[in-house]
Scaffold this motif. Structure first.
Motif, PDB file in Angstrom:
ATOM      1  N   GLN A  93     -12.678   2.529   2.110  1.00  0.00           N
ATOM      2  CA  GLN A  93     -12.723   1.376   1.223  1.00  0.00           C
ATOM      3  C   GLN A  93     -14.030   0.615   1.389  1.00  0.00           C
ATOM      4  O   GLN A  93     -14.746   0.782   2.371  1.00  0.00           O
ATOM      5  CB  GLN A  93     -11.529   0.459   1.473  1.00  0.00           C
ATOM      6  CG  GLN A  93     -11.538  -0.248   2.817  1.00  0.00           C
ATOM      7  CD  GLN A  93     -10.254  -1.023   3.043  1.00  0.00           C
ATOM      8  OE1 GLN A  93      -9.175  -0.516   2.791  1.00  0.00           O
ATOM      9  NE2 GLN A  93     -10.366  -2.255   3.512  1.00  0.00           N
TER      10      GLN A  93
ATOM     11  N   GLY B  14      -8.761   7.402   2.092  1.00  0.00           N
ATOM     12  CA  GLY B  14      -8.565   6.444   3.163  1.00  0.00           C
ATOM     13  C   GLY B  14      -9.799   5.609   3.464  1.00  0.00           C
ATOM     14  O   GLY B  14      -9.936   5.049   4.544  1.00  0.00           O
TER      15      GLY B  14
ATOM     16  N   LEU C 174       0.835  -1.205   0.000  1.00  0.00           N
ATOM     17  CA  LEU C 174       0.000   0.000   0.000  1.00  0.00           C
ATOM     18  C   LEU C 174       0.872   1.259   0.000  1.00  0.00           C
ATOM     19  O   LEU C 174       0.563   2.250  -0.654  1.00  0.00           O
ATOM     20  CB  LEU C 174      -0.921  -0.007   1.215  1.00  0.00           C
ATOM     21  CG  LEU C 174      -2.147  -0.904   1.083  1.00  0.00           C
ATOM     22  CD1 LEU C 174      -2.827  -1.077   2.434  1.00  0.00           C
ATOM     23  CD2 LEU C 174      -3.118  -0.352   0.057  1.00  0.00           C
TER      24      LEU C 174
ATOM     25  N   LEU D  24      -7.320   5.731  -1.981  1.00  0.00           N
ATOM     26  CA  LEU D  24      -6.099   6.054  -1.237  1.00  0.00           C
ATOM     27  C   LEU D  24      -6.090   7.463  -0.659  1.00  0.00           C
ATOM     28  O   LEU D  24      -5.764   7.634   0.519  1.00  0.00           O
ATOM     29  CB  LEU D  24      -4.874   5.788  -2.104  1.00  0.00           C
ATOM     30  CG  LEU D  24      -4.603   4.299  -2.353  1.00  0.00           C
ATOM     31  CD1 LEU D  24      -3.600   4.097  -3.468  1.00  0.00           C
ATOM     32  CD2 LEU D  24      -4.132   3.608  -1.081  1.00  0.00           C
TER      33      LEU D  24
ATOM     34  N   ALA E 191      -6.624   1.407  -4.777  1.00  0.00           N
ATOM     35  CA  ALA E 191      -5.958   0.128  -4.570  1.00  0.00           C
ATOM     36  C   ALA E 191      -7.016  -0.955  -4.516  1.00  0.00           C
ATOM     37  O   ALA E 191      -8.062  -0.776  -3.894  1.00  0.00           O
ATOM     38  CB  ALA E 191      -5.150   0.155  -3.280  1.00  0.00           C
TER      39      ALA E 191
ATOM     40  N   ALA F 157       0.695   4.207  -2.780  1.00  0.00           N
ATOM     41  CA  ALA F 157       0.465   5.614  -2.450  1.00  0.00           C
ATOM     42  C   ALA F 157       1.584   6.486  -2.991  1.00  0.00           C
ATOM     43  O   ALA F 157       1.349   7.560  -3.538  1.00  0.00           O
ATOM     44  CB  ALA F 157       0.355   5.770  -0.935  1.00  0.00           C
TER      45      ALA F 157
ATOM     46  N   ARG G  80      -9.953   0.331  -2.271  1.00  0.00           N
ATOM     47  CA  ARG G  80      -9.585   1.382  -1.325  1.00  0.00           C
ATOM     48  C   ARG G  80      -9.300   2.681  -2.071  1.00  0.00           C
ATOM     49  O   ARG G  80      -8.547   2.711  -3.046  1.00  0.00           O
ATOM     50  CB  ARG G  80      -8.341   0.960  -0.535  1.00  0.00           C
ATOM     51  CG  ARG G  80      -7.926   1.963   0.538  1.00  0.00           C
ATOM     52  CD  ARG G  80      -6.810   1.386   1.398  1.00  0.00           C
ATOM     53  NE  ARG G  80      -6.384   2.320   2.433  1.00  0.00           N
ATOM     54  CZ  ARG G  80      -7.017   2.483   3.604  1.00  0.00           C
ATOM     55  NH1 ARG G  80      -8.086   1.763   3.872  1.00  0.00           N
ATOM     56  NH2 ARG G  80      -6.565   3.350   4.493  1.00  0.00           N
TER      57      ARG G  80
END
Length: 434
Positions: free
Chosen positions: A407, A405, A374, A402, A385, A378, A400
RNA sequence: GUGGCCUUAGCUCAAUCGGCAGAGCAUCGGAUUGUGGCUCCGAAGGUUACGGGUUCAAUCCCCGUAGGCCACCCCA
């Protein structure tokens, strides 16, 4: 230290600097298309004769900078040289392929590397890139102005709005000889003050004396006869018309009486683009002129032509010096990561399916723990993601966001569509912010 | 092609008088098993550009070569 390195005067353009270059290349191609200049290519090398005859045997470019190459074997007895500029090759092609039978003028654009065996310095390389524009077959002053304005627009749209446009007329075979004589007559009484090279030029190419920066003869240059007073009526009319057209087009420019250009083939219009305030050598960004005798010189029928060459390396340097915001490297939209570090196959399979659906996606192929994966996503600037974990047994993965933050679970059959939708939202957001 | 200055880790730079070659950033790994940018810990990374010379000993002094930068020349 590495055993091998890029040859002197050449360099590698690594991925982190390519975006600037791609932006300039895209701009040049787009401008050429908008102005109706068709793309073409010529070989990187030609018979050296093409350059020696075309550019002029007594010019610096041919005399000391021609990058000669020879085949290591074979029956070829030709002498070759890497192209130091584009015009001679383009004109050679124009003659070879009978382009005089096309609608005139032939407007062409060429972007690529040029080679000069010169001593490298900041902004000066043995392999460098030029964007070249030529209009062959139109004698009129309007096309001169069209081309000068095109170059000016390139700099403006590239992010250098304050480039100086310098223009001059250097006459033609009808009036230049008399002017040569006048210049010789002016310098001859002071020949003892001239340096060796300058004395040679007095004989071979007296015009070149006029753009000498030698302070010892600055006073002589200042008082030298002005070519404007020696142009024949046809050349004077042409030059006046070029300037009038530039004024109509709103291109700020000024006449520079010392501007004579280093290549022999130029006639009448000569122009250069300069970076104001820049010291010394890197300030010449590009230049060009009219070459009404070149096609004939290379074996074609008498045909007028005009063009320019803009040095892209120097534009890149100038943009960096000016602090112009440079485009960021491309980043993936989606990175597929997984809870099981060893299971690279599943990550790769899902990424492949997303690419097949048209998404910009990569999988993390390193066998490292999820946190690291991850982190890498990022840092690459990915927006989304896809996290592959135990939910895969139920046909689901985590998607998710990114930057946010957040998901949520998505069913695999819906994945590509969901990502496309989510990424479109991001793209709008970031573009507005940029 | 002429002259001057420079070259230590991938990058930016230290290393006292000639006495064991270091830091920051970047990279990779770890901080109890599936969650990132911060923080902490660690690892890796060097024939001190290359080749000679002087010296008990050379990153340091001398010579040469290559490369970079600057000024000429000239261009883009």
């Amino acid at each position: 230290m590495p055993v091998y390195r890029a040859p002197r005067g050449t360099r590698d353009l690594l991925p982190d600097e390519r975006p600037v270059w791609e932006r300039l290349e895209t701009l040049a191609r787009d401008l050429a298309r908008r102005y109706g200049y068709a793309s073409m290519e010529t070989p990187l090398f030609e018979q050296s004769d093409v350059f020696e005859r075309g550019i002029g045997a007594s010019t610096d470019v041919v005399e000391k900078e021609l990058f000669r190459v020879s085949p290591s074997r074979g029956e070829d007895t030709e002498r070759w040289a890497l192209r130091p500029e584009a015009t001679a090759g383009i004109v050679r092609a124009y003659v070879q392929h009978g382009l005089q039978t096309w609608p005139q003028p032939v407007r062409v654009s060429l972007l690529g590397p040029m080679f000069r065996y010169d001593r490298p310095q900041a902004g000066r390389f043995r392999q460098f890139w030029q964007w070249d524009i030529e209009a062959i077959g139109d004698p009129g002053p309007a096309v001169d102005a069209e081309i000068i304005e095109l170059g000016h627009r390139f700099y403006r749209e590239a992010g250098l709005p304050d480039v100086d446009v310098l223009v001059n007329s250097i006459g033609d075979p009808a009036c230049r000889p008399a002017y040569h004589d006048a210049v010789r007559a002016h310098f001859a009484p002071h020949a003892d003050r001239l340096a060796g090279v300058e004395r040679e030029r007095l004989a071979t190419n007296p015009l070149r004396l006029l753009d000498s920066k030698d302070p010892d003869i600055a006073d002589l240059i200042a008082t030298a006869p002005d070519i404007a007073d020696h142009l024949c009526a046809a050349c004077a009319d042409h030059f006046a018309a070029v300037r009038a057209h530039l004024t109509v087009l709103g291109v700020p420019h000024r006449r520079e009486r010392g501007l004579v250009r280093g290549l022999d083939y130029y006639t009448r219009t000569a122009f250069e683009y300069y970076l104001p305030g820049a010291e010394g050598q890197q300030s010449a960004l590009g230049g060009g002129g009219r070459y009404d005798g070149l096609v004939e010189l290379l074996g074609g029928k008498p045909t007028p032509g005009i063009g320019f060459a803009l040095g892209l390396d120097r534009v890149v340097l100038a943009l960096a010096d000016a602090g112009v915001a440079l485009p960021a490297p491309a980043h993936p939209a989606v990175v597929v990561v997984g809870a099981d570090p060893a299971d690279t196959a599943t990550r790769l399979r899902i990424a492949t399916e997303l690419r097949a659906a048209g998404l910009v996606a990569r999988a993390d192929l390193a066998t490292r723990k999820l946190g690291r994966q991850l982190e890498g996503a990022a840092r690459d600037g990915a927006h989304l993601a896809v996290i592959v974990g135990d939910e895969l047994d139920l046909g689901q993965v985590q998607v998710r966001d990114l930057p946010a933050g957040t998901q949520r679970l998505v069913n695999l059959p819906d994945l590509a569509r969901e990502l496309t939708r989510a990424h479109a939202g991001h793209r709008h957001g970031t573009d507005a912010a940029r």
